[in-house]
Scaffold this motif. Sequence first.
Motif, PDB file in Angstrom:
ATOM      1  N   GLY A   1      -6.718   9.539  11.997  1.00  0.00           N
ATOM      2  CA  GLY A   1      -5.711   8.850  11.488  1.00  0.00           C
ATOM      3  C   GLY A   1      -6.321   7.547  10.742  1.00  0.00           C
ATOM      4  O   GLY A   1      -5.430   6.665  10.268  1.00  0.00           O
ATOM      5  N   PHE A   2      -7.342   7.365  10.797  1.00  0.00           N
ATOM      6  CA  PHE A   2      -8.057   6.037  10.044  1.00  0.00           C
ATOM      7  C   PHE A   2      -7.728   6.087   8.696  1.00  0.00           C
ATOM      8  O   PHE A   2      -7.225   5.016   8.022  1.00  0.00           O
ATOM      9  N   THR A   3      -7.852   7.056   7.820  1.00  0.00           N
ATOM     10  CA  THR A   3      -7.629   6.927   6.262  1.00  0.00           C
ATOM     11  C   THR A   3      -5.794   6.786   6.185  1.00  0.00           C
ATOM     12  O   THR A   3      -5.692   6.078   5.098  1.00  0.00           O
ATOM     13  N   ALA A   4      -5.090   6.872   7.053  1.00  0.00           N
ATOM     14  CA  ALA A   4      -3.566   7.000   6.953  1.00  0.00           C
ATOM     15  C   ALA A   4      -3.380   5.603   7.287  1.00  0.00           C
ATOM     16  O   ALA A   4      -2.486   4.757   6.462  1.00  0.00           O
ATOM     17  N   HIS A   5      -3.858   4.830   8.152  1.00  0.00           N
ATOM     18  CA  HIS A   5      -3.979   3.466   8.360  1.00  0.00           C
ATOM     19  C   HIS A   5      -4.664   2.669   7.475  1.00  0.00           C
ATOM     20  O   HIS A   5      -4.239   1.396   7.502  1.00  0.00           O
ATOM     21  N   HIS A   6      -5.477   3.041   6.773  1.00  0.00           N
ATOM     22  CA  HIS A   6      -6.374   2.127   5.873  1.00  0.00           C
ATOM     23  C   HIS A   6      -6.467   2.812   4.517  1.00  0.00           C
ATOM     24  O   HIS A   6      -7.671   3.260   4.137  1.00  0.00           O
ATOM     25  N   PRO A   7      -5.478   3.337   3.528  1.00  0.00           N
ATOM     26  CA  PRO A   7      -5.711   4.132   2.492  1.00  0.00           C
ATOM     27  C   PRO A   7      -6.346   3.337   1.268  1.00  0.00           C
ATOM     28  O   PRO A   7      -7.095   4.059   0.559  1.00  0.00           O
ATOM     29  N   GLU A   8      -6.361   1.790   1.427  1.00  0.00           N
ATOM     30  CA  GLU A   8      -6.990   1.197   0.379  1.00  0.00           C
ATOM     31  C   GLU A   8      -8.620   1.402   0.507  1.00  0.00           C
ATOM     32  O   GLU A   8      -9.557   1.146  -0.465  1.00  0.00           O
ATOM     33  N   LEU A   9      -9.153   1.835   1.586  1.00  0.00           N
ATOM     34  CA  LEU A   9     -10.410   2.105   1.688  1.00  0.00           C
ATOM     35  C   LEU A   9     -11.088   3.596   1.496  1.00  0.00           C
ATOM     36  O   LEU A   9     -12.262   3.566   1.411  1.00  0.00           O
ATOM     37  N   LYS A  10     -10.391   4.444   1.377  1.00  0.00           N
ATOM     38  CA  LYS A  10     -10.662   5.742   1.089  1.00  0.00           C
ATOM     39  C   LYS A  10     -10.765   5.935  -0.364  1.00  0.00           C
ATOM     40  O   LYS A  10     -10.084   5.422  -1.070  1.00  0.00           O
TER      41      LYS A  10
END
Length: 113
Positions: free
Chosen positions: A73-82
Amino acid sequence: MDDAVRDYIEAIAPEHRPLFDRLHRLGLEAHPDAAVVLSYQMPTYRVGPRRLFVGVWKHGVSIYGWQQGRDGGFTAHHPELKTSTGTIRLRPGDAAGIGDDELRDLVRAALDG
């Protein structure tokens, strides 16, 4: 860890070394059984058939190599980093706002079988 990985780590610019060291520590905490090798010219954490690549660049650190949906769930929590499929770009300032548990969960999700 082999000599090539040690050489890579020793050559990391001082401004990015704390972030790399943090990710390295958390990766080994999450998977102490991981083999750390150099692959595609960057440190790679290998558990069975799974791989997680951690490369240091001008911006900071990029993490690559997990299968779609295996990031805890990391990219869902931090979409600005993907920045693309299977790539997370972390600048030191970005990482300062992310807890160790989240990063450890990312490693676990990527490397668990």
